[in-house]
Design a protein around this motif. Structure first.
Motif: not given
Length: 234
Positions: A140-167
């Protein structure tokens, strides 16, 4: 400066940068504030230990109040974590909830509220844990922010890659059911952090109350992103 103040300063001059985390119409949808502290005498140890009964209790609260979601928990001191030994550390039990919970139906879509990248993900498969978890990183213009999303379904993790761009507003997951989300009634644990150290796929969502000031310096109020304050709460 507290973490919330840093993030608030960014949002103040860039309100259009914030998207949604769940589908919500502030004009028509209602929220029900769920109190999961010891002050809520309905939450007996027997009730919270029984995931199905706990789920029925939450569903009834939402139904009775015509609410789309239950909401709450940021820096809330909760006794419900005695349901799992995961939170019973030797010196001081972890009972302070560091994120914000959105309680709703399994399968509810989850979205990224900001542009970013996939930082890490994991299936934290322990009783009372996050279950499937995604962490995003945002610049965020120099401010690094991490967001966490827990208690998901397992399908949510399929095909994810570290560094993948998210809009912004891209669907990244859905709420998991109790069989896969760490054995909780369906909900999303949403949490923001400025500094996560070397954490990957997991970051504490419950901490020790004695460290509250430390957490406030690093963990912003998720309401800054969710912007639920104007909703017609039940």
């Amino acid at each position: 400066m507290l973490a919330t103040e840093k993030l608030a300063a960014y949002i103040k001059v860039r309100p259009g940068a914030i998207g949604k985390v769940v589908d919500f119409d502030v004009k028509s949808d209602k929220l029900y504030p769920l109190d999961l502290t010891a002050a809520n005498t309905e939450l007996t140890p027997k009730l919270v230990a029984d995931t199905e009964a706990f789920s029925r209790w939450i569903n009834k609260k939402l139904s009775d109040n015509n609410a789309r979601y239950g909401i709450g928990g940021y820096m809330e001191h909760r006794t419900i974590y005695n349901r799992s030994p995961l939170f019973n550390t030797d010196d001081e039990p972890r009972r302070l909830h560091l994120g914000l919970d959105i309680w709703g139906d399994a399968g509810t879509p989850v979205y990224a509220p900001l542009d970013g990248t996939v930082h890490s993900f994991a299936d934290n498969d322990n009783f009372g844990d996050y279950g499937p978890t995604i962490m995003l990183q945002h610049n965020l213009d120099g401010l690094t922010l991490c967001s966490l999303y827990g208690h998901l379904n397992r399908t949510s993790l399929a095909n994810l890659q570290v560094g993948q761009a998210i809009s912004k507003n891209q669907q990244i997951a859905t709420f998991g059911n109790a069989a896969e989300n760490g054995h909780w009634p369906p909900h999303l644990h949403f949490q923001l952090m400025l500094n996560i150290g070397d954490a990957k796929g997991d970051y504490p969502g419950v901490g020790q109350y004695s460290r509250r000031a430390e957490y406030l310096a690093n963990i912003p109020d998720p309401e800054l992103i969710l912007q639920f304050a104007d909703a017609n709460k039940a």
